[in-house]
Design a protein around this motif. Structure first.
Motif, PDB file in Angstrom:
ATOM      1  N   ALA A  17       0.813  -1.219   0.000  1.00 17.35           N
ATOM      2  CA  ALA A  17       0.000   0.000   0.000  1.00 17.35           C
ATOM      3  C   ALA A  17       0.847   1.271   0.000  1.00 17.35           C
ATOM      4  N   GLN A  18       2.088   1.202   0.470  1.00 14.66           N
ATOM      5  CA  GLN A  18       2.949   2.384   0.558  1.00 14.66           C
ATOM      6  C   GLN A  18       3.530   2.815  -0.788  1.00 14.66           C
ATOM      7  N   PRO A  20       2.550   3.994  -3.847  1.00 18.31           N
ATOM      8  CA  PRO A  20       2.314   5.301  -4.489  1.00 18.31           C
ATOM      9  C   PRO A  20       3.083   6.438  -3.813  1.00 18.31           C
ATOM     10  N   ALA A  21       3.135   6.428  -2.477  1.00 20.32           N
ATOM     11  CA  ALA A  21       3.873   7.471  -1.749  1.00 20.32           C
ATOM     12  C   ALA A  21       5.371   7.338  -1.978  1.00 20.32           C
ATOM     13  N   LYS A 156       7.841  -2.931  -2.115  1.00 16.99           N
ATOM     14  CA  LYS A 156       8.094  -1.521  -2.424  1.00 16.99           C
ATOM     15  C   LYS A 156       9.542  -1.277  -2.844  1.00 16.99           C
ATOM     16  N   PRO A 184       2.715   7.855  -9.578  1.00 16.55           N
ATOM     17  CA  PRO A 184       2.122   7.723  -8.240  1.00 16.55           C
ATOM     18  C   PRO A 184       0.600   7.629  -8.261  1.00 16.55           C
ATOM     19  N   ASP A 185      -0.054   8.495  -9.041  1.00 11.64           N
ATOM     20  CA  ASP A 185      -1.515   8.459  -9.126  1.00 11.64           C
ATOM     21  C   ASP A 185      -1.997   7.182  -9.813  1.00 11.64           C
ATOM     22  N   ALA A 188      -1.780   4.330  -7.346  1.00  5.34           N
ATOM     23  CA  ALA A 188      -2.887   4.355  -6.392  1.00  5.34           C
ATOM     24  C   ALA A 188      -4.154   3.812  -7.034  1.00  5.34           C
ATOM     25  N   SER A 189      -4.396   4.194  -8.288  1.00  5.07           N
ATOM     26  CA  SER A 189      -5.565   3.708  -9.013  1.00  5.07           C
ATOM     27  C   SER A 189      -5.489   2.200  -9.233  1.00  5.07           C
ATOM     28  N   LEU A 191      -3.995  -0.029  -7.357  1.00  2.00           N
ATOM     29  CA  LEU A 191      -4.244  -0.734  -6.099  1.00  2.00           C
ATOM     30  C   LEU A 191      -5.705  -0.642  -5.677  1.00  2.00           C
ATOM     31  N   GLU A 192      -6.319   0.517  -5.897  1.00  2.00           N
ATOM     32  CA  GLU A 192      -7.705   0.711  -5.451  1.00  2.00           C
ATOM     33  C   GLU A 192      -8.700  -0.017  -6.355  1.00  2.00           C
TER      34      GLU A 192
END
Length: 349
Positions: A17-18, A20-21, A156, A184-185, A188-189, A191-192
């Motif tokens: 989960a980390q 994207p950051a 990661k 990064p965006d 996130a997309s 993973l979501e």
């Protein structure tokens, strides 16, 4: 015992989960990578060698494609044993030697780097540990800035290594990293939006006994990493093949009892996978296609990934692979944070 230690897969879940950051932070520090790239460009290497072990070896394979395609330089994967076991000391004058190690603590890569520097190579260490012995041994170094990774299985640190290698090689050719800005965006997309398809794949392949992973071009690295992740977390017998190699012999072992994990992102590599998947689908294999072109190939199950520049696709397509490995391990009753007999640092010499 901490909650993280008591919950199977907690560390791996958090570290996936980390990402994207981590990518955003790495992009924010790309000027430092640009300085390393400027030194490389000034030296004008005639050839590139990449030294690595484990997951880092798959990142090195990705970098090999980047160097050959984006820089037009011949590139090869070094064989550390020629130095550590046989004492070979080739003339590496005007050669770029990139040593990739998340820990920076691998003794054989340290020896290869030291030997390469003595042999005239421009040595670059790509690690997640700024004060590592490997960084000290190399002339130049790139920090992937992923932060401490607690799970044994690399997640990661692997994807951050891919992005760092892309930014380095793109900068060597004079690029600005523009194609990487959306990563990064998009991560996130990925993973979501992709969790449901991954959960379905876990249910579908929970009882699989053997799996083939395959891809072409840049995505070959993801196929290799997928097989390793499945083997080390779920103890699943998984073998990676280039799509081209799969059709030259190994396809004879593919049948209705075989699960095939295929990396299919938009671009020339994904286009080349169509024929491969037609063949394995006709042989009765259960094909799971992952990537931005997953909807365009013959498959039994699909996990879509957002589109991006083809050379950056491995940074995104590995994310559902990691989630699948995590989910299968938990579904099979294993703790992917503590795989049997494995440790974080490769000590092979």
């Amino acid at each position: 015992m901490t909650e993280a230690a008591a919950t199977p897969g907690r560390n791996m879940t958090d570290e996936i989960a980390q990402q994207p950051a981590v990518f955003a932070d790495l992009l924010a520090g790309r000027d430092v990578i640009g300085e390393v790239a400027a030194h490389i460009a000034k030296r004008r290497p005639r050839f590139a060698l990449l030294a690595a072990r484990g997951s880092s070896d798959h990142a090195a394979l990705y970098a090999k494609y980047l160097i050959e395609v984006l820089l037009g330089l011949p590139a090869g994967l070094a064989s550390p044993s020629t130095t550590t076991l046989y004492g070979a000391q080739p003339d590496l004058t005007d050669v770029l030697l990139v040593s990739v190690s998340q820990s920076g603590g691998s003794p054989d890569l340290l020896e290869v780097t030291e030997s390469g520097r003595k042999g005239g190579a421009l040595t670059v260490a790509v690690t997640n540990t700024a004060d590592s012995p490997l960084n000290a041994a190399a002339e130049l170094s790139v920090d992937i800035r992923a932060g401490r990774e607690r799970a044994v299985a690399a997640t990661k640190t692997y994807s951050a290594t891919l992005l760092a290698l892309y930014l380095l090689i793109d900068a060597v050719r004079g690029g600005t990293g523009a194609n990487a800005q959306p990563i990064p965006d998009l991560a996130a997309s990925t993973l979501e939006a992709g969790q449901g398809a991954v959960d379905d794949a876990v249910r579908r392949y929970r009882f699989a006994e053997r799996m083939v992973t395959t891809g072409r071009g840049y995505s070959l690295a993801t196929a290799a990493e997928a097989a390793l992740k499945l083997a080390e977390t779920s103890y699943l017998s998984a073998r990676p093949f280039s799509g081209a190699d799969l059709l030259h012999g190994p396809v004879a072992a593919v049948d209705a009892e075989t699960a095939v994990l295929a990396l299919c992102s938009n671009g020339r590599g994904g286009d080349a996978m169509r024929e491969v998947l037609d063949v394995v689908h006709d042989r009765g294999a259960d094909v799971c296609a992952i990537g931005s072109a997953a909807s365009d190939v013959r498959a039994s199950h699909r996990i879509p990934v957002p589109d991006c520049a083809e050379e950056l696709a491995p940074v995104l397509e590995v994310l559902p692979v990691q989630r699948l490995a995590l989910g299968l391990a938990l579904a099979r009753g294993f703790d992917p944070d503590n795989p049997r007999g494995l440790r974080k640092v490769t000590r092979t010499r």
